[in-house]
Design an enzyme around this catalytic site. Structure first.
Site, PDB file in Angstrom:
ATOM      1  CG  HIS A 260      -1.642   1.212   1.318  1.00 16.03           C
ATOM      2  ND1 HIS A 260      -3.008   1.120   0.801  1.00 16.03           N
ATOM      3  CD2 HIS A 260      -1.538   2.418   1.922  1.00 16.03           C
ATOM      4  CE1 HIS A 260      -3.559   2.529   1.252  1.00 16.03           C
ATOM      5  NE2 HIS A 260      -2.821   3.006   1.737  1.00 16.03           N
ATOM      6  CD  GLU A 261       1.659   3.575   3.583  1.00 15.48           C
ATOM      7  OE1 GLU A 261       1.823   4.424   3.134  1.00 15.48           O
ATOM      8  OE2 GLU A 261       0.697   3.305   4.278  1.00 15.48           O
ATOM      9  CG  HIS A 264       0.795   6.251  -0.395  1.00 15.66           C
ATOM     10  ND1 HIS A 264      -0.352   7.249  -1.086  1.00 15.66           N
ATOM     11  CD2 HIS A 264      -0.051   5.584   0.409  1.00 15.66           C
ATOM     12  CE1 HIS A 264      -1.678   7.113  -0.385  1.00 15.66           C
ATOM     13  NE2 HIS A 264      -1.256   6.270   0.595  1.00 15.66           N
ATOM     14  CD  GLU A 290      -4.960   6.778   0.814  1.00 16.04           C
ATOM     15  OE1 GLU A 290      -4.631   5.549   0.580  1.00 16.04           O
ATOM     16  OE2 GLU A 290      -4.170   7.476   1.549  1.00 16.04           O
TER      17      GLU A 290
END
Length: 495
Positions: A260-261, A264, A290
């Protein structure tokens, strides 16, 4: 004209450098700060916020903008974007007194440490005054900006310019109407079996997630990953800082929070670094941010194709723990549907209900319909209503998220909006990039990454979120692609 534009760029670059140092202090606060240094860091953060405000409100920026705006015809398309967004930022910052900015930064730092302690001790009462003060500051800021009658809309607009609570409520209502029966249908089939993934050594987890995130395309020459209480990503393309957390009995938590990060981080590294100080090299808003993290985490990270490539290495590192688990059982575990109290541990099917819960509570707080002292009870009631489970203590309830400690009200809707955008983008990517899954199964994710950089990252702030979604996908933002995606992936497993 060129001289005024060059002056503007120089001033924006100086401002950006100060803000980047401020960001590094914030990263260090959550990763490395000695426990008894919190008070000193609070003062450091307040001073850095004052310096950043001073640079951003420099009257020379206003003078350069005024000169450029008198003859817009001489600006090319990219310069128009820079001037437009610089004007928006400048007008906002000059409405905020330096004392207010310093006080907010000082309080945010103190509130973070109060939250961390309260979370560990499951003691909401000690943290409640910090939330109350943050709400006061948020409303004061909205009033200074001319949004006094709509403070929550201002909070939303800070994270996703152009969106309002009313618009988001409409999208969420449509999503909820389709999601709740789907959740009930899948829950009836999924059962309630606990995870079989236990006792995964942390060092091996660290090795695996580093290999996965690097294969996806994250550039560790311009970034790093560390451990924090709550996973996050900060920085820009030249220096991206990610964090995760580890637990031997929750190996998928560290892995998917890292992916997830990484989403980003890939967005940050995909922005044009030569324009990092201007709108041409900055992200549009948190919903788009996101959408990148959630697509890599879910559509890509939980896919059969990705695991066809990574499963052999996973078994090499954790063979003893996976000896009795087949490939199909592993895939089902990766996509397990289990109601959970913790948002960041939630499966895709339940995740958006966690966000709707927070969105509804934030609105009630800002309307004055909910007192901060009553937050735990309201949270627990909504959790039971939407998710069918009730926290046994505030650590797994109202204290679980870091966002309010930084005054980041209006941020939570970005996750759900991001899920919608991710699903819509994913549909488009699969149409224009045939055979993606075959490439994933061979460990090649470059074509999808190149597409996101070309279609999304490289635009910077040229378009607002709604415009970008329509430009990329040819359709306005809608929850229907997300509902279709969830039914397709999880229907194949459970229905």
């Amino acid at each position: 004209m060129t001289s005024a534009y060059d002056r503007l760029l120089s001033l924006l670059k100086s401002q950006h450098l100060i803000q980047s140092v401020e960001g590094l202090l914030g990263w260090d606060e959550q990763v490395n700060l000695p426990p008894k240094s919190a008070g000193f860091r609070s003062e450091q953060m307040a001073e850095m916020a004052r310096l950043a405000h001073e640079a951003a409100s420099d009257s020379a920026i206003g003078d350069a903008l005024a000169e450029l705006e008198t003859d817009r015809a001489n600006l090319d398309d990219e310069q128009q974007v820079v001037v437009r967004e610089a004007r928006r930022d400048y007008d906002r910052v000059i409405r905020l007194p330096a004392e207010f900015v310093s006080e907010k930064a000082r309080h945010s730092s103190a509130a973070y440490h109060a939250w961390a302690k309260a979370r560990e001790e499951r003691d909401f009462a000690s943290y409640a005054p910090f939330i109350e003060r943050h709400i006061e500051l948020a409303k004061e800021e909205a009033d200074l900006q001319g949004w006094g009658d709509r403070p929550y809309d201002y909070a939303v607009d800070l994270h996703d310019p152009g969106f309002s609570a009313e618009q988001i409520s409409g999208l969420f209502s449509e999503l909820k109407a389709g999601l709740v029966p789907l959740v009930q249908e899948i829950e009836a089939k999924a059962g309630d079996t606990p995870s079989a993934l236990r006792g995964f050594p942390v060092d091996a987890q660290r090795t695996f997630l580093r290999e996965v995130t690097q294969q996806l395309g994250f550039d560790y020459e311009h970034g790093r990953i560390d451990v924090a209480l709550h996973p996050f990503c900060s920085g820009d393309g030249l220096d991206v800082r990610m964090t995760t957390r580890f637990h031997p009995d929750e190996p998928l938590d560290s892995l998917f929070s890292s992916i997830h990060e990484t989403g980003h981080g890939l967005y940050a590294q995909g922005l044009r670094s030569e324009h990092a100080a201007t709108a041409l090299g900055q992200h549009i808003g948190m919903a788009v941010h996101e959408s990148q993290s959630r697509m890599w985490e879910n559509q890509v990270g939980r896919s059969r194709a990705l695991w066809a490539y990574f499963e052999p290495r996973y078994r090499e590192l954790f063979g003893e723990r996976l000896a009795d688990i087949s490939s199909e059982e592993l895939y089902r575990e990766i996509n397990a549907v289990r109601p959970t109290l913790i948002r960041v541990d939630s499966d895709e099917v339940h995740y958006n209900l966690h966000i709707i819960l927070r969105f509804e509570i934030e609105q009630a707080l800002f309307r004055g319909d909910l007192a901060v002292a009553d937050l735990p009870a309201a949270w627990n009631d909504k959790c039971e209503e939407l998710l069918g489970c009730r926290p046994s203590h505030d650590g797994e309830g109202v204290l679980q998220d870091v966002h309010w400690s930084g005054g980041a009200f209006g941020y939570f809707p970005s996750y759900c909006l991001g899920n919608m955008i991710a699903a819509q983008n994913w549909d488009q990517a699969r149409q224009v990039l045939p055979n993606l899954e075959d490439e994933f199964a061979a460990g090649d994710f470059s074509r999808l990454l190149d597409w996101t950089r070309r279609e999304i990252h490289h635009h910077g702030k040229r378009y607002d979120t709604s415009e970008l979604v329509e430009k990329v996908t040819g359709k306005p933002l809608s929850p229907q692609p997300l509902l279709a995606y969830l039914r397709d992936r999880y229907g194949e497993i459970y229905l």
